[in-house]
Design a protein around this motif. Structure first.
Motif, PDB file in Angstrom:
ATOM      1  N   GLN A 217       0.933  -1.193   0.139  1.00 39.23           N
ATOM      2  CA  GLN A 217      -0.074  -0.066  -0.209  1.00 39.23           C
ATOM      3  C   GLN A 217       0.912   1.325   0.110  1.00 39.23           C
ATOM      4  O   GLN A 217       1.652   1.423   0.944  1.00 39.23           O
ATOM      5  CB  GLN A 217      -1.031   0.022   1.012  1.00 39.23           C
ATOM      6  N   GLY A 218       0.583   2.142  -0.967  1.00 36.81           N
ATOM      7  CA  GLY A 218       1.381   3.406  -0.963  1.00 36.81           C
ATOM      8  C   GLY A 218       2.731   3.109  -1.898  1.00 36.81           C
ATOM      9  O   GLY A 218       3.452   4.098  -1.936  1.00 36.81           O
ATOM     10  N   LYS A 219       3.080   1.813  -2.519  1.00 39.48           N
ATOM     11  CA  LYS A 219       4.082   1.707  -3.333  1.00 39.48           C
ATOM     12  C   LYS A 219       3.740   1.300  -4.565  1.00 39.48           C
ATOM     13  O   LYS A 219       2.480   0.615  -4.890  1.00 39.48           O
ATOM     14  CB  LYS A 219       5.086   0.673  -2.725  1.00 39.48           C
ATOM     15  N   ARG A 220       4.649   1.226  -5.621  1.00 45.37           N
ATOM     16  CA  ARG A 220       4.540   0.806  -7.128  1.00 45.37           C
ATOM     17  C   ARG A 220       5.109  -0.612  -7.340  1.00 45.37           C
ATOM     18  O   ARG A 220       4.524  -1.093  -8.368  1.00 45.37           O
ATOM     19  CB  ARG A 220       5.044   2.188  -8.163  1.00 45.37           C
ATOM     20  N   ILE A 235       6.308 -10.674  -8.756  1.00 39.32           N
ATOM     21  CA  ILE A 235       6.681  -9.275  -9.206  1.00 39.32           C
ATOM     22  C   ILE A 235       5.799  -8.459  -9.270  1.00 39.32           C
ATOM     23  O   ILE A 235       5.054  -8.762 -10.393  1.00 39.32           O
ATOM     24  CB  ILE A 235       8.214  -9.252  -9.959  1.00 39.32           C
ATOM     25  N   VAL A 236       5.447  -7.269  -8.637  1.00 38.23           N
ATOM     26  CA  VAL A 236       4.778  -6.108  -9.111  1.00 38.23           C
ATOM     27  C   VAL A 236       5.248  -4.900  -9.466  1.00 38.23           C
ATOM     28  O   VAL A 236       6.269  -4.451  -8.462  1.00 38.23           O
ATOM     29  CB  VAL A 236       3.675  -6.093  -7.995  1.00 38.23           C
ATOM     30  N   LEU A 237       5.338  -4.520 -10.727  1.00 33.59           N
ATOM     31  CA  LEU A 237       6.078  -3.511 -11.131  1.00 33.59           C
ATOM     32  C   LEU A 237       4.918  -2.173 -11.670  1.00 33.59           C
ATOM     33  O   LEU A 237       4.053  -2.889 -12.594  1.00 33.59           O
ATOM     34  CB  LEU A 237       7.103  -3.673 -12.187  1.00 33.59           C
ATOM     35  N   GLY A 238       5.081  -1.131 -11.237  1.00 28.43           N
ATOM     36  CA  GLY A 238       3.956   0.040 -11.799  1.00 28.43           C
ATOM     37  C   GLY A 238       2.701  -0.569 -11.190  1.00 28.43           C
ATOM     38  O   GLY A 238       1.750  -0.045 -12.094  1.00 28.43           O
ATOM     39  N   GLY A 239       2.571  -1.159 -10.231  1.00 32.83           N
ATOM     40  CA  GLY A 239       1.190  -1.602  -9.877  1.00 32.83           C
ATOM     41  C   GLY A 239       0.431  -2.658 -10.640  1.00 32.83           C
ATOM     42  O   GLY A 239      -0.606  -3.080 -10.454  1.00 32.83           O
ATOM     43  N   ARG A 240       1.478  -3.241 -11.422  1.00 34.16           N
ATOM     44  CA  ARG A 240       0.813  -4.526 -12.168  1.00 34.16           C
ATOM     45  C   ARG A 240       1.809  -5.801 -11.902  1.00 34.16           C
ATOM     46  O   ARG A 240       2.902  -5.622 -11.912  1.00 34.16           O
ATOM     47  CB  ARG A 240       0.913  -4.269 -13.866  1.00 34.16           C
TER      48      ARG A 240
END
Length: 414
Positions: A217-220, A235-240
């Motif tokens: 939460q609050g991170k990309r 892995i989540v990058l840029g919210g995806r």
């Protein structure tokens, strides 16, 4: 509320919404409670349009102000109310099917957990997939009964402890040959014919769970590493969530540490999992003359001061940190979250992981990343499976909400 019945009709969920109402509902479903200002920024709608949509959703009983908020004034002004969907908008079921456990979370559309259920796998998880999946479906039925709600089921997602391709199949047949012979999603859809069913890798879903409900939460950006019988990553990058072209990205357990090392069932040599996975660590304990049958016991003895157990976990942490350092060099996350049964070792594990990461990753990347233990603990993958359902359902066109979803019919159930 009456006891849930997994078959038959259900109350209408998000039916007949206008486009703006559907857009606001979609944002609340996918990302959870939000203020009017946050909805304006993320939904691309004007403030009056968002307010009108929230008013209509609330009138229909589909949205509400999050209770218990302090609406008094602060130095920055009046604190804004936050809004969420209600259970009337639907529920989702997330299932984490491990080699030794099946964890289930039922959550409503407002991101409130209704049921948490933990069970042991009673079948041979490696060699009898149909029996394991049947047990999982039976447990879903039990969880829905415990939920005791009339809400429509938006979908059910299952996380499996193996690489899963974009086609929903086992991504490395040599690892678990019996699973390579079936289509898990097809098997589950046959048992649950009247509800959307999704299948993914449990570590991918763990990353999604921690991103939406935990540390993310609050991170990309976030990298999740699940340490247990096997070792997996997400892995989540840029919210995806990043799954790669094959769907099997972030399989950190199969990063090669020694190209002439131990043969791995995946077909390669020297994979991290062969040295720091559960069976390897228990073998190390037995070679030291320790009678330890599972990872939780190994962790407990290490935390109690057993020198041999602490050494085993230290060596495992160094190898895990080396592999994570490689991922950090490639993706540059701001946060690495450690989950799975081994993460209960706490700083006995994170200490050597940090040392090895700093020795492996480039200095700027290493200094930018923090390491944390999973906030969601053993529920990360099941919560991530729920998040996957919310994301899939929330990305459908607003017109999708005009339909009526039936309660799922579970094969073999009345």
């Amino acid at each position: 509320m009456r006891s849930a019945t997994p078959s038959g009709g259900a109350p209408t969920a998000l039916r007949g919404l206008a486009k703006s109402e559907g857009t606001v509902a979609s944002r609340l479903l996918r990302r959870g409670p939000a203020s009017q200002a946050e909805l304006v920024a993320s939904a691309g709608l004007s403030r009056p349009t968002v307010l009108a949509a929230l008013t209509k959703l609330a009138r229909e009983g589909l949205a509400e102000i999050v209770p218990g908020q302090d609406s008094g004034s602060s130095a920055a002004g009046r604190r804004p109310h936050r809004y969420r969907l209600t259970a009337k908008a639907g529920i989702a079921v997330g299932v984490d099917v491990g080699r030794r456990h099946i964890n289930i979370v039922v959550m409503d559309a407002g991101h409130q957990r209704i049921v948490e259920q933990e069970s042991e796998v009673i079948a041979d998880a490696d060699n009898d997939p149909p029996a394991v999946l049947k047990q999982a479906v039976d447990l879903v039925h039990r969880a829905l009964e415990e939920a005791s709600t009339d809400s429509a089921v938006l979908g059910i997602a299952f996380g499996l402890a193996m690489p899963i391709t974009r086609a929903g199949l086992a991504g490395a047949g040599t690892l678990l040959p019996a699973w390579a012979e079936i289509d898990p999603r097809h098997e589950l859809a046959r048992l649950i014919p009247d509800c959307p069913v999704y299948v993914g890798n449990e570590s991918d879903l763990g990353a999604l769970g921690e991103y939406l409900f935990g540390w993310g939460q609050g991170k990309r950006d976030l990298t999740y590493v699940k340490l247990g019988t096997g070792i997996g990553g997400g892995i989540v990058l840029g919210g995806r969530l990043q799954r790669g072209s094959s769907g099997t990205a972030a399989e950190i357990g199969h990063i090669t540490l020694d190209h002439q090392g131990r043969r791995c069932p995946c077909g390669n040599r020297g994979c991290l999992e062969r040295y720091a996975g559960g069976p390897a660590l228990l073998d190390s304990a037995r070679r030291d003359g320790l009678e330890i049958d599972d990872l939780p016991s190994l962790v407990r003895r290490a935390r109690s001061g057993d020198v041999a157990c602490r050494r085993i976990l230290h060596e495992a942490g160094m190898m895990i940190g080396t592999a994570i350092g490689t991922l950090v060099n490639l993706t540059g996350p701001e946060l690495v979250v450690l989950g799975g049964s081994l993460s209960a070792a706490g700083d006995i594990l994170t200490g050597p992981v940090r040392i090895a990461l700093d020795q492996t990753a480039l200095a700027p990347a290493a200094s930018a990343v923090s390491i944390e233990l999973a906030r969601l603990g053993r529920w990360a993958s099941a919560c991530g499976a729920v998040a996957f359902v919310f994301e899939r359902e929330g990305r459908r066109p607003p017109a999708h909400f005009a339909g009526q979803r039936q309660r799922p019919s579970l094969s073999g159930r009345p």
